[in-house]
Structure formats: structure tokens, C-alpha cells
Design a protein around this motif. Structure first.
Motif, PDB file in Angstrom:
ATOM      1  N   ALA A  65       5.659  -1.517 -12.294  1.00 15.02           N
ATOM      2  CA  ALA A  65       6.384  -2.297 -11.283  1.00 15.02           C
ATOM      3  C   ALA A  65       6.120  -3.790 -11.448  1.00 15.02           C
ATOM      4  CB  ALA A  65       5.967  -1.836  -9.884  1.00 15.02           C
ATOM      5  N   LYS A  66       4.873  -4.135 -11.720  1.00 17.00           N
ATOM      6  CA  LYS A  66       4.541  -5.552 -11.905  1.00 17.00           C
ATOM      7  C   LYS A  66       5.251  -6.121 -13.130  1.00 17.00           C
ATOM      8  CE  LYS A  66       0.588  -8.689 -12.179  1.00 17.00           C
ATOM      9  NZ  LYS A  66      -0.906  -8.790 -12.157  1.00 17.00           N
ATOM     10  N   HIS A  67       5.266  -5.340 -14.205  1.00 15.85           N
ATOM     11  CA  HIS A  67       5.918  -5.793 -15.443  1.00 15.85           C
ATOM     12  C   HIS A  67       7.425  -5.938 -15.248  1.00 15.85           C
ATOM     13  CE1 HIS A  67       6.586  -6.265 -19.750  1.00 15.85           C
ATOM     14  NE2 HIS A  67       7.523  -5.325 -19.688  1.00 15.85           N
ATOM     15  N   ALA A  68       8.011  -5.013 -14.468  1.00 16.38           N
ATOM     16  CA  ALA A  68       9.467  -5.035 -14.265  1.00 16.38           C
ATOM     17  C   ALA A  68       9.889  -5.967 -13.132  1.00 16.38           C
ATOM     18  CB  ALA A  68       9.961  -3.621 -13.978  1.00 16.38           C
ATOM     19  N   GLY A  69       8.921  -6.534 -12.423  1.00 13.40           N
ATOM     20  CA  GLY A  69       9.257  -7.375 -11.276  1.00 13.40           C
ATOM     21  C   GLY A  69       9.837  -6.572 -10.138  1.00 13.40           C
ATOM     22  N   SER A  70       9.399  -5.303 -10.011  1.00 10.99           N
ATOM     23  CA  SER A  70       9.944  -4.410  -8.984  1.00 10.99           C
ATOM     24  C   SER A  70       9.076  -4.406  -7.740  1.00 10.99           C
ATOM     25  CB  SER A  70      10.052  -2.986  -9.531  1.00 10.99           C
ATOM     26  OG  SER A  70      10.440  -2.093  -8.498  1.00 10.99           O
ATOM     27  N   PRO A  76       8.717  -5.155  -0.327  1.00 15.64           N
ATOM     28  CA  PRO A  76       7.880  -4.194  -1.059  1.00 15.64           C
ATOM     29  C   PRO A  76       7.674  -2.879  -0.298  1.00 15.64           C
ATOM     30  CG  PRO A  76       6.861  -6.381  -1.010  1.00 15.64           C
ATOM     31  CD  PRO A  76       7.973  -6.391  -0.002  1.00 15.64           C
ATOM     32  N   ILE A  77       8.051  -1.777  -0.937  1.00 13.51           N
ATOM     33  CA  ILE A  77       7.878  -0.444  -0.341  1.00 13.51           C
ATOM     34  C   ILE A  77       7.392   0.516  -1.422  1.00 13.51           C
ATOM     35  CG2 ILE A  77       8.969   1.498   0.845  1.00 13.51           C
ATOM     36  CD1 ILE A  77      11.131  -0.421   1.822  1.00 13.51           C
ATOM     37  N   THR A 109      18.820  -3.129  -7.815  1.00 12.99           N
ATOM     38  CA  THR A 109      17.432  -3.466  -7.503  1.00 12.99           C
ATOM     39  C   THR A 109      16.510  -2.621  -8.370  1.00 12.99           C
ATOM     40  OG1 THR A 109      18.036  -3.925  -5.201  1.00 12.99           O
ATOM     41  CG2 THR A 109      15.698  -3.585  -5.669  1.00 12.99           C
ATOM     42  N   PRO A 110      15.559  -3.238  -9.086  1.00 14.61           N
ATOM     43  CA  PRO A 110      14.683  -2.446  -9.954  1.00 14.61           C
ATOM     44  C   PRO A 110      13.774  -1.513  -9.147  1.00 14.61           C
ATOM     45  CG  PRO A 110      13.953  -4.732  -9.879  1.00 14.61           C
ATOM     46  CD  PRO A 110      15.278  -4.687  -9.185  1.00 14.61           C
ATOM     47  N   VAL A 111      13.727  -0.254  -9.579  1.00 14.02           N
ATOM     48  CA  VAL A 111      12.909   0.770  -8.926  1.00 14.02           C
ATOM     49  C   VAL A 111      12.037   1.431  -9.982  1.00 14.02           C
ATOM     50  CG1 VAL A 111      12.947   3.024  -7.761  1.00 14.02           C
ATOM     51  CG2 VAL A 111      14.560   1.229  -7.072  1.00 14.02           C
ATOM     52  N   VAL A 112      10.773   1.663  -9.647  1.00 18.56           N
ATOM     53  CA  VAL A 112       9.881   2.403 -10.529  1.00 18.56           C
ATOM     54  C   VAL A 112       9.729   3.820  -9.985  1.00 18.56           C
ATOM     55  CG1 VAL A 112       7.506   2.636 -11.361  1.00 18.56           C
ATOM     56  CG2 VAL A 112       8.627   0.391 -11.375  1.00 18.56           C
ATOM     57  N   TRP A 113      10.103   4.797 -10.809  1.00 17.76           N
ATOM     58  CA  TRP A 113       9.997   6.203 -10.427  1.00 17.76           C
ATOM     59  C   TRP A 113       8.745   6.797 -11.058  1.00 17.76           C
ATOM     60  CZ3 TRP A 113      13.566   7.750  -6.916  1.00 17.76           C
ATOM     61  CH2 TRP A 113      14.750   7.011  -6.836  1.00 17.76           C
ATOM     62  N   SER A 114       7.974   7.525 -10.265  1.00 16.39           N
ATOM     63  CA  SER A 114       6.768   8.172 -10.780  1.00 16.39           C
ATOM     64  C   SER A 114       6.685   9.581 -10.208  1.00 16.39           C
ATOM     65  CB  SER A 114       5.520   7.364 -10.408  1.00 16.39           C
ATOM     66  OG  SER A 114       5.456   7.150  -9.003  1.00 16.39           O
ATOM     67  N   GLU A 115       5.922  10.430 -10.873  1.00 14.69           N
ATOM     68  CA  GLU A 115       5.834  11.823 -10.437  1.00 14.69           C
ATOM     69  C   GLU A 115       4.527  12.417 -10.938  1.00 14.69           C
ATOM     70  OE1 GLU A 115       8.424  16.032 -10.721  1.00 14.69           O
ATOM     71  OE2 GLU A 115       9.229  14.126 -11.473  1.00 14.69           O
ATOM     72  N   TRP A 116       3.854  13.169 -10.079  1.00 15.35           N
ATOM     73  CA  TRP A 116       2.655  13.875 -10.511  1.00 15.35           C
ATOM     74  C   TRP A 116       2.325  15.014  -9.563  1.00 15.35           C
ATOM     75  CZ3 TRP A 116       1.922   8.452  -9.437  1.00 15.35           C
ATOM     76  CH2 TRP A 116       1.368   8.168  -8.195  1.00 15.35           C
ATOM     77  N   SER A 158      17.265  10.348   3.463  1.00 10.53           N
ATOM     78  CA  SER A 158      15.855  10.456   3.079  1.00 10.53           C
ATOM     79  C   SER A 158      15.422   9.208   2.310  1.00 10.53           C
ATOM     80  CB  SER A 158      15.620  11.689   2.212  1.00 10.53           C
ATOM     81  OG  SER A 158      16.208  11.513   0.931  1.00 10.53           O
ATOM     82  N   ASP A 159      14.116   9.023   2.182  1.00  6.65           N
ATOM     83  CA  ASP A 159      13.628   7.871   1.431  1.00  6.65           C
ATOM     84  C   ASP A 159      14.075   7.932  -0.029  1.00  6.65           C
ATOM     85  OD1 ASP A 159      11.932  10.010   0.797  1.00  6.65           O
ATOM     86  OD2 ASP A 159      10.204   9.142   1.824  1.00  6.65           O
ATOM     87  N   PHE A 160      14.182   9.144  -0.582  1.00  7.78           N
ATOM     88  CA  PHE A 160      14.692   9.295  -1.947  1.00  7.78           C
ATOM     89  C   PHE A 160      16.107   8.734  -2.054  1.00  7.78           C
ATOM     90  CE2 PHE A 160      17.196  12.068  -4.842  1.00  7.78           C
ATOM     91  CZ  PHE A 160      16.635  11.664  -6.050  1.00  7.78           C
ATOM     92  N   ARG A 161      16.958   9.021  -1.057  1.00 11.16           N
ATOM     93  CA  ARG A 161      18.343   8.520  -1.088  1.00 11.16           C
ATOM     94  C   ARG A 161      18.384   6.997  -0.949  1.00 11.16           C
ATOM     95  NH1 ARG A 161      20.662  12.520  -3.742  1.00 11.16           N
ATOM     96  NH2 ARG A 161      20.765  14.493  -2.571  1.00 11.16           N
ATOM     97  N   VAL A 162      17.457   6.422  -0.174  1.00  8.49           N
ATOM     98  CA  VAL A 162      17.410   4.962  -0.052  1.00  8.49           C
ATOM     99  C   VAL A 162      17.054   4.346  -1.405  1.00  8.49           C
ATOM    100  CG1 VAL A 162      16.288   2.995   1.054  1.00  8.49           C
ATOM    101  CG2 VAL A 162      16.785   5.048   2.385  1.00  8.49           C
ATOM    102  N   PHE A 163      16.085   4.930  -2.096  1.00  8.91           N
ATOM    103  CA  PHE A 163      15.691   4.389  -3.398  1.00  8.91           C
ATOM    104  C   PHE A 163      16.799   4.564  -4.432  1.00  8.91           C
ATOM    105  CE2 PHE A 163      11.723   3.665  -1.520  1.00  8.91           C
ATOM    106  CZ  PHE A 163      10.900   2.960  -2.397  1.00  8.91           C
TER     107      PHE A 163
END
Length: 450
Positions: free
Chosen positions: A405-410, A346-347, A378-385, A365-370
Motif C-alpha cells: 500500500a505504501k509503495h502504491a500510494g494506496s 485511509p481504511i 482509487t488504488p486498493v491493496v487486496w490481501s488474503e490469509w 458490504s465493505d467488500f462492495r465498497v472496496f
């Protein structure tokens, strides 16, 4: 005869009344005779660094003014710091609240005592307790002792309990209380990896769950580097937010915060392998000496330089931790390998899109890792604000990301702080990160045994 007696009585009564009023007026000038004799500064770690949050003025006797606060305009507070230093700070402070107290601490409530607490405006430039040496980008801290002067320039109190103004009695601050920071113990570990690792740690007072207390390990940024064993706590809230009363009430936990020194050849930055090995040794040593640590709930968080170390440590020792929050991260040598190693770990990562110190889009960068995590399936949840939204609005958006993330099992959430919306300047994405109860709640929800 009756008229004469009446007139005489009236004159006598008036004279007595005038005498009584005069006595009352005299008493109202200064019934207590209290004198200000000392002052203690109270600092607080704000999201953007260490601030002088209040001054506690000590009087030579107890003050009893009831429960209503004092007139903030009755006090003048002046700053004169760093004379001859790299960044002298001279000016005035704005008093936002004033009240009496039995102890030199911020309570927000008036109680009888020897102290008058002056809460200060933390948004003004003169509130800072630090400055940056831009030749090294290292944050330094002013010697606050004697740096503030305070004077009571107006009457305080009410009715027959008034302390008269004493503008010529200018009191100089003689002591400093660092909220939360002073609650951390000091430690040092000579590691087999080579570095002697100085650290601070916070011990919880709440009731531990049956398996013990969680442990949060924080790795600071480059600006908090050094040998003072202080900056890693004072520079921002990466450590102290976990030690705050509010967080400890929700999640009582140990907090462990070592300090790196890139300018010391025997140590180095967090991206140095020997420092990463030293961190692991420190965690293992701390757990061994604190058997009430819940080893299934050890968390890692790092920002900027600390995120570089966090990514490297997690790739080699993810089994030691239950989850991580990394902020404005980079330095990953092989993003595909990192994605494979951390597919189930979990990250939650946060990075400003226009970060000019650690490039959001840079290789490693962490963006490139995701991106690599998602490319590998691997399921990833992207958010922005926007980082300038009120905290409550940011938390609504963070809750939506956590729910998704919880719903997607991410196990992986990435938050982008929109360009132009990071407080202060674009590298400081840690301000909205550690101000978010939702992100911290998510971290403490992770358990390696689940």
C-alpha cells in the motif's frame, strides 16, 4: 575402657542426631502455619471474550518461599456459576502456574507476600465469564462473586518453609479484579441528538507527543449491546487492545468506547442516525474536555454492527478522523457514493469470506465498497490469509500488504480471511484483526495533517 567410652559416645551421638532429624521432620510439616482466608478472581479480555485468567488466594500471613514457583498440582479450583440461570457453568479449572506475590495480580514471578497466584488455562470451556442468550444474540456476564472455590490440597514451599496441605479449608472467591476494564473511567452524555450515551474511557499514562495523545473511538457489535456500560469492553478486544500495556507503550492514547442499546427506544443500534449523531457529539465533547487530544490523530474502529455505524459516520464526518479499521462491515446504502466520499480516507477492512452473519458479498458490504473504490480508479491493496495461521505468520502477510500500500500510494487495504479459517466461527474476523500489531501500527501511523 576406651572401647566402652567410644561406644557410649557413639550411642549418645546417634541419639542426638535422631532427635535433630525428628525435629527437622516435624518442622518441615508446617513451620509457617499459614492459612488461606480469601480468594480474588482475576479476569482478562481474551480475543474471544472475557475469561477468568487467575485466582489470587490470600493467606493470613506473608509467605516466603524463595524465587522458585510452587507446585500447581497442590491446588484445586472449582467453578459453579449461574445456578438457575440460562447457562449454568459447573466444572474444574486447570492451574498452569502457581507463585507467591505481595499483590493480587498476575506477574509470572514469585515474590514474598500474602498471596498465592494461580494462573489458569484460558483455553478450557470453564474459563469463560460470559454466555450468549441466543434468543437475542446478546452476551451476558456471570456474577463471579462466590462462583469459584479453591483448596490447597498439597504441601507448598520447600525445606523448613512449608505450608501443609489444608484440603478441608475450602475458600470461596469474594472479589473480582477485571484487568484493564477496571482502569477505564465511566461516563454518560445526554446528547442533543436525543440518546443518553453511556461510555467508558481509558486515559494514557505515557508521554504524549508534542501535539498530544491520539484518540481511538470504538463501536462494538450487536452482542455487546445493552445498558451495563461494561460489555463493550468485555466482549472482545476492540477496545482493550488499545489500552493494553504493550500498545500503550508503543502508542499512548485515549480510548473512548460508548455502548448502544437496540432494545431501548430512546437509543438504538449504531445504524440508527440518532446514535451516529450522538457518537459525533460524544467525540466532540470528549475532545473539548481533553485539550491534550491530538485532533489530527483521531481514529475510528467498528466491528459488525459497529462497522455499519462506522461506514455511515465516515461518509458524513471523515474530516473528524485520521483513519479507520472496519471489521465484517456492511450496511452501506450507496457504495459508489461512499467510494467517492472516502477515496482519500485511509481504511483497512477485514472480513471473512464465509461470514454467515454479515455476508461478505452482500450489497453494501465493505467488500462492495472496496470494489467500487477500485472501479473508480482509487488504488486498493487486496490481501488474503488464513485466520488460523500463527500470529507471527499473519503479521508477515499484513506487513506485506502495508508495504504494498505504501509503495502504491494506496490508502485502502482489504484483507479477506479465507473461508473455514476464522477462529471460533466465521463471523469473528475481529479475532485476527485486533490480534495484529501490524494493523494497529498502520492505524496509528495515519495523521490527518500529513
Amino acid at each position: 575402657m576406651t572401647a566402652l567410652w567410644t561406644r557410649t559416645a557413639a550411642v549418645t551421638a546417634a541419639a542426638l542426631a535422631a532427635t535433630a532429624c525428628g525435629a527437622a521432620a516435624t518442622a518441615a510439616v508446617d513451620t509457617d502455619g499459614a492459612t488461606a482466608i480469601d480468594a480474588t478472581l482475576i479476569t482478562q479480555v481474551a480475543p474471544d471474550g472475557l475469561k477468568v485468567a487467575a485466582v489470587a488466594i490470600e493467606y493470613d500471613r506473608e509467605l516466603k518461599f524463595g524465587q522458585s514457583g510452587l507446585d500447581a498440582a497442590a491446588f484445586d479450583v472449582d467453578v459453579d456459576l449461574g445456578e438457575g440461570g440460562i447457562a449454568p457453568l459447573v466444572g474444574e479449572r486447570t492451574v498452569t502456574a502457581a507463585y507467591t506475590s505481595a499483590t493480587p495480580e498476575i506477574t509470572g514471578e514469585q515474590r514474598a507476600g500474602r498471596y498465592v497466584i494461580l494462573e489458569l488455562d484460558q483455553t478450557e470451556a470453564t474459563a469463560t465469564a460470559s454466555y450468549v442468550d441466543w434468543s437475542t444474540t446478546i452476551t451476558h456476564y456471570y456474577d463471579l462473586s462466590g462462583g469459584y472455590t479453591v483448596a490447597q490440597v498439597g504441601d507448598i514451599g520447600k525445606r523448613n518453609h512449608i505450608v501443609a496441605a489444608q484440603p478441608d479449608n475450602v475458600v470461596t472467591s469474594s472479589d473480582v479484579d477485571n484487568l484493564l476494564i477496571d482502569d477505564y473511567a465511566v461516563g454518560s452524555l445526554a446528547t442533543t441528538a436525543g440518546p443518553v450515551l453511556d461510555y467508558r474511557y481509558f486515559t494514557p499514562e505515557g508521554t504524549a507527543e508534542k501535539d498530544g495523545y491520539p484518540l481511538v473511538v470504538s463501536l462494538h457489535g450487536f452482542g455487546e449491546s445493552g445498558s451495563n456500560n461494561f460489555s463493550q469492553l468485555a466482549g472482545n478486544q476492540i477496545s482493550t487492545v488499545f489500552a493494553s500495556d504493550e500498545r500503550q507503550k508503543a502508542d499512548p492514547a485515549y480510548v473512548l468506547s460508548p455502548q448502544a442499546d437496540p432494545f431501548d427506544a430512546t437509543k438504538g443500534a449504531w445504524w440508527a442516525p440518532q446514535m451516529q449523531a450522538a457518537v459525533i457529539e460524544l467525540v466532540e465533547d470528549f475532545v473539548a474536555s481533553h485539550p491534550d487530544v491530538d485532533t489530527s490523530r483521531i481514529y475510528l474502529t467498528g466491528l459488525s454492527m459497529g462497522s455499519y455505524g462506522s461506514w455511515a459516520i465516515l461518509q458524513e464526518h471523515s474530516d473528524l478522523f485520521a483513519g479507520a479499521v472496519v471489521v465484517c462491515g456492511g450496511g452501506v446504502q450507496d457504495v459508489e457514493a461512499a467510494a467517492a466520499e472516502l477515496a482519500d480516507f485511509p481504511i483497512w477492512a477485514v472480513h471473512s469470506e464465509d461470514d454467515f452473519v454479515v455476508d461478505y458479498y452482500a450489497d453494501g458490504s465493505d467488500f462492495r465498497v472496496f470494489e467500487a473504490l477500485e472501479s473508480a480508479g482509487t488504488p486498493v491493496v487486496w490481501s488474503e490469509w488464513s485466520g488460523l495461521l500463527p500470529d507471527a505468520e499473519q503479521e508477515v502477510l499484513a506487513k506485506a500488504a502495508a508495504k504494498e500500500a505504501k509503495h502504491a500510494g494506496s490508502e485502502h487495504i482489504f484483507t479477506t480471511i479465507e473461508a473455514g479459517t476464522t477462529p471460533v466461527f466465521s463471523h469473528l474476523s475481529w479475532i485476527p484483526t485486533y490480534s495484529s500489531d501490524v494493523i494497529l501500527d498502520w492505524l496509528f501511523a495515519q495523521d490527518a495533517d500529513r
